[in-house]
Design an enzyme around this catalytic site. Structure first.
Site, PDB file in Angstrom:
ATOM      1  N   TYR A  13       0.825  -1.100  -0.130  1.00 37.47           N
ATOM      2  CA  TYR A  13       0.235  -0.010   0.078  1.00 37.47           C
ATOM      3  C   TYR A  13       0.924   1.305  -0.246  1.00 37.47           C
ATOM      4  CZ  TYR A  13      -3.235   3.529   2.098  1.00 37.47           C
ATOM      5  OH  TYR A  13      -4.276   4.597   2.383  1.00 37.47           O
ATOM      6  N   SER A  36       3.603 -11.188  -0.132  1.00 36.09           N
ATOM      7  CA  SER A  36       2.717 -11.950   0.965  1.00 36.09           C
ATOM      8  C   SER A  36       1.450 -11.249   1.365  1.00 36.09           C
ATOM      9  CB  SER A  36       3.535 -12.305   2.195  1.00 36.09           C
ATOM     10  OG  SER A  36       4.041 -10.962   2.759  1.00 36.09           O
ATOM     11  N   PHE A  82       9.889  -0.617   3.840  1.00 34.22           N
ATOM     12  CA  PHE A  82       8.578  -0.985   4.006  1.00 34.22           C
ATOM     13  C   PHE A  82       8.223  -2.538   4.427  1.00 34.22           C
ATOM     14  CE2 PHE A  82       8.372   2.329   1.029  1.00 34.22           C
ATOM     15  CZ  PHE A  82       7.488   3.197   1.762  1.00 34.22           C
ATOM     16  N   SER A 126       5.945   3.847  13.386  1.00 29.50           N
ATOM     17  CA  SER A 126       4.503   4.211  13.275  1.00 29.50           C
ATOM     18  C   SER A 126       4.153   4.789  14.767  1.00 29.50           C
ATOM     19  CB  SER A 126       3.871   2.754  13.507  1.00 29.50           C
ATOM     20  OG  SER A 126       2.344   2.647  13.965  1.00 29.50           O
ATOM     21  N   TYR A 151       3.413  -6.337  17.234  1.00 25.56           N
ATOM     22  CA  TYR A 151       3.493  -5.626  16.203  1.00 25.56           C
ATOM     23  C   TYR A 151       4.392  -4.262  16.665  1.00 25.56           C
ATOM     24  CZ  TYR A 151       2.715  -2.102  12.501  1.00 25.56           C
ATOM     25  OH  TYR A 151       2.994  -1.075  11.518  1.00 25.56           O
ATOM     26  N   LYS A 155       8.301  -2.732  16.011  1.00 24.80           N
ATOM     27  CA  LYS A 155       8.593  -1.250  15.383  1.00 24.80           C
ATOM     28  C   LYS A 155       9.547  -0.395  16.545  1.00 24.80           C
ATOM     29  CE  LYS A 155       6.222  -1.297  11.604  1.00 24.80           C
ATOM     30  NZ  LYS A 155       7.033  -1.299  10.586  1.00 24.80           N
ATOM     31  N   ASN A 181      -1.945   7.671  10.974  1.00 29.93           N
ATOM     32  CA  ASN A 181      -2.953   6.610  10.268  1.00 29.93           C
ATOM     33  C   ASN A 181      -3.147   6.875   8.879  1.00 29.93           C
ATOM     34  OD1 ASN A 181      -3.657   6.521  13.208  1.00 29.93           O
ATOM     35  ND2 ASN A 181      -5.236   5.213  12.564  1.00 29.93           N
ATOM     36  N   ASN A 201      -8.631  -1.922   9.520  1.00 27.90           N
ATOM     37  CA  ASN A 201      -8.593  -0.427   9.819  1.00 27.90           C
ATOM     38  C   ASN A 201      -9.850   0.400   9.260  1.00 27.90           C
ATOM     39  OD1 ASN A 201      -5.336  -1.246   8.836  1.00 27.90           O
ATOM     40  ND2 ASN A 201      -5.751   0.006  10.602  1.00 27.90           N
ATOM     41  N   ARG A 297     -12.994  -1.394  21.257  1.00 29.48           N
ATOM     42  CA  ARG A 297     -11.920  -2.466  20.878  1.00 29.48           C
ATOM     43  C   ARG A 297     -10.781  -2.691  21.531  1.00 29.48           C
ATOM     44  NH1 ARG A 297      -9.556  -2.077  14.639  1.00 29.48           N
ATOM     45  NH2 ARG A 297      -8.518  -0.293  15.866  1.00 29.48           N
TER      46      ARG A 297
END
Ligand code: NAD
Ligand code: WQD
Length: 339
Positions: A13, A36, A82, A126, A151, A155, A181, A201, A297
């Site tokens: 992306y 992937s 990336f 991030s 995750y 980072k 974001n 997302n 969430r």
């Protein structure tokens, strides 16, 4: 060689949008991706937008021998890394997969850069590294909180690996960009985000709901301590984000870095609530979205947005695209995917 850039994860992306901006800025782009979480359609999109087909090598960045061949066969001075897995929830369920891929790929690239004397490395970090920050907006000096997911931990760890590698290797310069974001798509609707399965997302979930692929958007919580009760985020247009990579590479190539390792927040500096984003999407695209309020969430922070002063002043970069245009582009992309 100064105008050639190796882009790992460049079929993805943010990588594909960055490849476009690099090519438009006169750079030659070499993409390595194991596909992937992407496919070759993004390469075709890059070609259609720019008229130039980037060199593409299908390889896993953790595969040292395959990556060694890339370094042997191509001359480039700069790398944008990336390549990583990015699904927060999956990382909680399968931490080893995340540590292995996100750290091994980065270490392999860094070690080969050292071995082959390649100098400039830009890393995709991030806003997740800030966690639930005590003060808002966050500056690059706001202390990082312990990561709330594997995750996020990859980072933080990768930032520290980069800091230490730069300190130990005099030729090496590094920049970590902390993205907030990223949303939207290229205005051509030829490249965009391609989430596999149910999107995690917000914006892909919105566009898929508008397209009828999902029945109803759940808004995760309306009882947060924010003006309208929903969470606040800093939504950055992916093309604006891609441009930040070009100026960061230029800074290193042209020897303008103040420190050999630097960190920049890349956001708009403006907090937007989930309700505002949903309303903005409806207004920008003149449609009604099916949504309901659902429980919070797990793991979501109430609010995070960027202080972008450093990127504004040092990189000469700022977010330019209007949220309404970004949300139009997101919808145009979704519609083009569904055709
Ligand atoms: P993406 O999944 O679309 O792109 C990542 C690309 O890397 C994919 O094309 C995937 O196939 C490839 N890849 C993964 N592991 C690889 C490996 N070992 N070898 C070769 N290729 C590999 O994700 P994206 O949204 O474009 O994210 C790019 C980077 O930005 C990631 O590092 C991500 O963690 C980071 N980031 C993303 C966001 C976001 O919300 N999208 C926010 C902050 C940071
Ligand atoms: C945004 C807001 C949700 C989906 C994640 C990663 C972060 C970074 C960017 C990589 C939140 C709400 C969402 C939905 C909703 N990625 N929401 N309904 O969680 O801020 O950040 O992506 O580095 O690390 O954690 O982004 O888009 O998932 O959520 O109400 O179906 O939308 O609660 O407030 P998030 P998001």
């Amino acid at each position: 060689m100064g105008n050639r850039v190796l882009v790992t994860g460049g079929a993805g992306y943010i990588g594909s949008h960055t490849a476009v901006e690099l090519i438009n800025g006169g750079y030659e782009v070499i993409i390595v991706d194991n596909l992937s979480n992407s496919d070759r359609s993004s390469l075709e999109g890059i070609r259609k937008i720019t008229g130039i087909e980037p060199t593409f090598i299908e390889a896993d960045c953790c595969d040292r021998e395959a990556m060694r061949r890339v370094f042997e066969n191509y001359e480039f001075d700069s790398v944008i890394h990336f390549a990583a897995y990015k699904a927060v929830g999956e990382s909680v369920a399968e931490p080893a997969k995340y540590y292995r891929n996100n750290l091994d790929s980065f270490l392999t690239v860094l070690e080969l850069m050292k071995e082959f004397g390649r100098n400039n490395i830009l890393f995709s970090s991030s806003a997740t590294v800030y966690g639930d920050a005590d003060t808002l907006p966050v500056t690059e000096l706001t202390p990082r909180k312990p990561a709330t997911s594997p995750y996020g931990n990859t980072k933080q760890m990768a930032e520290d690996i980069l800091r230490d590698m730069v300190a130990a290797n005099e030729g090496l310069k590094g920049i970590a960009l902390r993205y907030f974001n990223p949303i939207g798509a290229h205005p051509s609707a030829l490249i965009g985000e391609l989430p596999r399965g149910v999107p995690n997302n917000l914006v892909p979930y919105i566009t898929q709901t508008a397209a009828g692929v999902r029945e109803c958007l759940s808004i995760f919580g309306d009882d947060y301590d924010t003006p309208d009760g929903s969470c606040l985020r800093d939504y950055i247009d992916v093309v604006d984000l891609a441009r930040a990579h070009v100026v960061a590479i230029e800074r290193m190539v042209e020897g303008k870095s103040r420190e050999r390792y630097e960190i920049f927040n890349i956001g708009t500096g403006r907090p937007v609530s989930v309700f505002e984003l949903v309303r903005g999407f409806e207004e920008a695209n003149n449609l009604k979205l099916n949504y309901r309020v659902a429980p919070r969430r797990a793991g979501d922070v109430t609010a995070v947005w960027a202080d972008t002063t450093l990127a504004n002043d040092e990189l000469g970069w700022r977010a330019e695209r209007e949220l309404r245009d970004t949300l139009r582009a997101a919808w145009a992309w979704e519609q083009s995917v569904r055709q």
